[in-house]
Write a protein that holds these residues in place. Structure first.
Motif, PDB file in Angstrom:
ATOM      1  N   THR A 191       0.808  12.160 -27.073  1.00 27.76           N
ATOM      2  CA  THR A 191       0.131  11.020 -27.705  1.00 27.76           C
ATOM      3  C   THR A 191      -1.378  11.211 -27.699  1.00 27.76           C
ATOM      4  O   THR A 191      -2.070  10.954 -28.692  1.00 27.76           O
ATOM      5  CB  THR A 191       0.491   9.714 -26.976  1.00 27.76           C
ATOM      6  OG1 THR A 191       1.908   9.540 -26.980  1.00 27.76           O
ATOM      7  CG2 THR A 191      -0.175   8.513 -27.643  1.00 27.76           C
ATOM      8  N   VAL A 192      -1.908  11.656 -26.565  1.00 28.89           N
ATOM      9  CA  VAL A 192      -3.347  11.917 -26.456  1.00 28.89           C
ATOM     10  C   VAL A 192      -3.761  13.013 -27.444  1.00 28.89           C
ATOM     11  O   VAL A 192      -4.818  12.921 -28.090  1.00 28.89           O
ATOM     12  CB  VAL A 192      -3.721  12.306 -25.013  1.00 28.89           C
ATOM     13  CG1 VAL A 192      -5.172  12.753 -24.937  1.00 28.89           C
ATOM     14  CG2 VAL A 192      -3.480  11.136 -24.062  1.00 28.89           C
ATOM     15  N   ALA A 193      -2.926  14.036 -27.570  1.00 25.10           N
ATOM     16  CA  ALA A 193      -3.238  15.135 -28.497  1.00 25.10           C
ATOM     17  C   ALA A 193      -3.286  14.643 -29.940  1.00 25.10           C
ATOM     18  O   ALA A 193      -4.186  15.014 -30.710  1.00 25.10           O
ATOM     19  CB  ALA A 193      -2.194  16.242 -28.344  1.00 25.10           C
ATOM     20  N   VAL A 194      -2.334  13.784 -30.324  1.00 28.91           N
ATOM     21  CA  VAL A 194      -2.355  13.220 -31.674  1.00 28.91           C
ATOM     22  C   VAL A 194      -3.592  12.355 -31.860  1.00 28.91           C
ATOM     23  O   VAL A 194      -4.270  12.398 -32.894  1.00 28.91           O
ATOM     24  CB  VAL A 194      -1.078  12.405 -31.943  1.00 28.91           C
ATOM     25  CG1 VAL A 194      -1.172  11.703 -33.298  1.00 28.91           C
ATOM     26  CG2 VAL A 194       0.156  13.299 -31.906  1.00 28.91           C
ATOM     27  N   GLY A 195      -3.933  11.575 -30.828  1.00 28.49           N
ATOM     28  CA  GLY A 195      -5.118  10.717 -30.903  1.00 28.49           C
ATOM     29  C   GLY A 195      -6.397  11.504 -31.093  1.00 28.49           C
ATOM     30  O   GLY A 195      -7.322  11.047 -31.775  1.00 28.49           O
ATOM     31  N   ALA A 196      -6.458  12.697 -30.515  1.00 30.01           N
ATOM     32  CA  ALA A 196      -7.661  13.519 -30.650  1.00 30.01           C
ATOM     33  C   ALA A 196      -7.897  13.941 -32.104  1.00 30.01           C
ATOM     34  O   ALA A 196      -9.031  14.225 -32.505  1.00 30.01           O
ATOM     35  CB  ALA A 196      -7.548  14.759 -29.766  1.00 30.01           C
ATOM     36  N   GLY A 197      -6.827  13.956 -32.896  1.00 29.34           N
ATOM     37  CA  GLY A 197      -6.979  14.365 -34.288  1.00 29.34           C
ATOM     38  C   GLY A 197      -7.279  13.232 -35.239  1.00 29.34           C
ATOM     39  O   GLY A 197      -7.532  13.468 -36.430  1.00 29.34           O
ATOM     40  N   VAL A 198      -7.283  11.985 -34.750  1.00 29.90           N
ATOM     41  CA  VAL A 198      -7.497  10.828 -35.620  1.00 29.90           C
ATOM     42  C   VAL A 198      -8.866  10.836 -36.312  1.00 29.90           C
ATOM     43  O   VAL A 198      -8.952  10.596 -37.523  1.00 29.90           O
ATOM     44  CB  VAL A 198      -7.280   9.518 -34.840  1.00 29.90           C
ATOM     45  CG1 VAL A 198      -7.756   8.314 -35.650  1.00 29.90           C
ATOM     46  CG2 VAL A 198      -5.811   9.368 -34.482  1.00 29.90           C
ATOM     47  N   PRO A 199      -9.981  11.085 -35.598  1.00 26.83           N
ATOM     48  CA  PRO A 199     -11.282  11.045 -36.277  1.00 26.83           C
ATOM     49  C   PRO A 199     -11.368  11.965 -37.485  1.00 26.83           C
ATOM     50  O   PRO A 199     -11.880  11.577 -38.536  1.00 26.83           O
ATOM     51  CB  PRO A 199     -12.263  11.471 -35.174  1.00 26.83           C
ATOM     52  CG  PRO A 199     -11.590  11.057 -33.900  1.00 26.83           C
ATOM     53  CD  PRO A 199     -10.135  11.332 -34.140  1.00 26.83           C
TER      54      PRO A 199
END
Length: 477
Positions: A186-194
């Motif tokens: 989940t954290v890894a996916v979140g890192a790609g949001v910006p």
């Protein structure tokens, strides 16, 4: 939508996966993969979790609570996008999913685990709904069909990855680490949001309108009734009373959904609804499109019982029976990729449901006790065909919903978001309806063979409804 070279140009896979769009596709697919994988991860490790923390009588509630909150949150995607920029909305959904997963990882008892599952469902429903809504604003229209196929394919990937991930950690006696791994992802996916959502358009500031309280209550009520009534026929101790409760639950849920339609039809044009206004417009085809989506997804609930029938009727080992259960998902994924590549939207929407009907018909007539190897192979082919029919129609149905909402210039702002997010809401309600219907059909059988025939035959009849309605849904694609 493109059909026979008319209308919007048909984009290519290379165009979708170009350097500038890969981050967007990765983030949207990653969110849906989290939601899909978690369902199967939890199912595979739950016996180990219950053995440690107790709460066996609430076993089925772990899935029920998750589905209930996911359905409600998916209905509110349009509201979320009206209030927040896309990146903030998606980050919130990931945060809710991650927090809920972390609660699961440290849960000392079943009560805390259920709280975590409820929070996970809120985030998961938003992630699934936002995926379709953000395709519309983050990608050009020519790529909507392929992007929809890519996102939906994540359910097939989750079906393969989820049980493996959960099973490995459960086998090692470290079931909590499976949830920890999900938090890390989940954290890894979140890192790609910006980077992934930097080009996404801001929703109109006036898209909110009054809160659709009545619609949300009806959606949540239908999901709750289906989930609770489904418990009456879960497990091996099915009774006549349980069947009556489950059947009554189906009827009540359908009445609540009928009430939803009435409330939504009477809602004004100020945006106080969960479905786009075009759903109820004569001649538009969007309402029929949602019906076809619901029928096809609901019919896929059959995959839960395929391993059981494979073992009891085909004499298969558990592992082999499990692979048989994946046949429908494999057909779905294959059908999507081929359909999105070929185009021909209206033809695919017409042919897909018909193929699903044929698949279920073959399953119903080929069921037999002590089935031979050839018969089992027929089952596998029929399941793959039923799934392929869903997959052939799916990307064009979802792209059609997005296009219908975007082109509704007579409706209020935010109609495109509602039309896109409603795909997920309808999908999850259909899963609950299909699971409840399947449970009743199996319970009504006097033995395993009659249960299999009732289930496959009953869902085949339901699929006929989808095939007929698809003729009208063509208008929306």
């Amino acid at each position: 939508m493109d059909d026979g070279g008319v209308g919007v140009p048909h984009g290519s896979w290379r165009d979708l996966l170009s350097a500038g769009r890969r981050p967007t596709v990765a983030v949207l697919c990653g969110g849906v993969l989290l939601f899909a994988t978690d369902t199967y991860v939890t199912a595979s490790l739950l016996p180990s979790a219950v053995a440690e923390i107790g709460g066996e009588r609430f076993y089925a509630w772990v899935t029920t609570v998750y589905l209930l909150t996911a359905v409600v949150s998916s209905a509110l995607v349009g509201r979320v996008l009206a209030a927040w920029p896309a990146r903030r909305a998606y980050a919130f959904a990931l945060a809710a999913f991650g927090v809920g997963t972390a609660i699961d990882a440290v849960a000392p008892d079943m009560g805390v685990l259920l709280v975590g599952r409820a929070v996970q469902g809120i985030g998961g429903g938003l992630l699934a709904g936002l995926a379709y809504a953000l395709i519309r604003t983050a990608l050009p229209r020519r790529l909507w069909t392929r992007a929809s196929a890519s996102i939906s394919t994540m359910w097939g990937v989750g079906l393969l990855v989820g049980p493996t991930l959960g099973g490995v950690f459960a086998e090692a006696g470290q079931w909590r680490l499976a949830f920890v791994a999900m938090v890390v992802i989940t954290v890894a996916v979140g890192a790609g949001v910006p980077a992934g959502l930097r080009r996404t358009a801001q929703a109109p500031s006036g898209a909110s309108g009054p809160f659709p309280l009545a619609s949300v209550l009806l959606v949540g009520g239908a999901a709750a009734v289906l989930s609770v009534s489904g418990l009456a026929v879960s497990g091996s101790g099915v009774t006549g009373r349980g069947i009556a409760v489950a059947t009554g639950g189906l009827v009540v849920a359908l009445l609540l959904l009928g009430g939803l339609v009435l409330v939504e039809r009477r809602a004004g044009d100020d945006g106080g609804r969960v479905l786009p206004a075009a759903t109820f417009r004569r001649g538009g085809g969007l309402g029929a499109l949602y019906v076809v989506v619901g029928v096809l997804v609901g019919a896929s609930a059959v995959e839960v019982f395929v391993p059981l029938f494979g073992q009891r009727l085909g004499g298969l080992e558990p592992v082999t029976a499990g692979f048989l259960g994946v046949a429908l998902a494999c057909g779905w994924v294959t059908g999507e990729v081929v359909s999105a590549s070929v185009g021909r939207a209206r033809a695919c929407v017409t042919v897909g449901p018909a193929v699903t009907v044929l698949g279920f018909a073959a399953l119903a007539v080929s069921q037999s006790a002590d089935a031979s190897v050839v018969t089992v192979l027929v089952w596998a082919v029929a399941l793959a065909a039923a799934g392929a029919g869903v997959g052939v129609a799916w990307p064009h149905l979802s792209a059609g919903a997005m296009a219908a909402g975007s082109e509704d210039t007579d409706g209020p702002d935010g109609e495109g978001d509602r039309a896109s997010a409603a795909i997920t809401m309808v999908q999850m309600l259909a899963v609950a309806l299909g699971a409840s219907f399947a449970g009743v059909a199996v319970a009504l059988g006097t033995d395993v063979l009659s249960s299999a025939r009732l289930l496959y035959g009953g869902l085949g009849v339901v699929a006929v409804l989808g095939a007929v309605t698809a003729l009208r849904a063509r208008r929306a694609v």
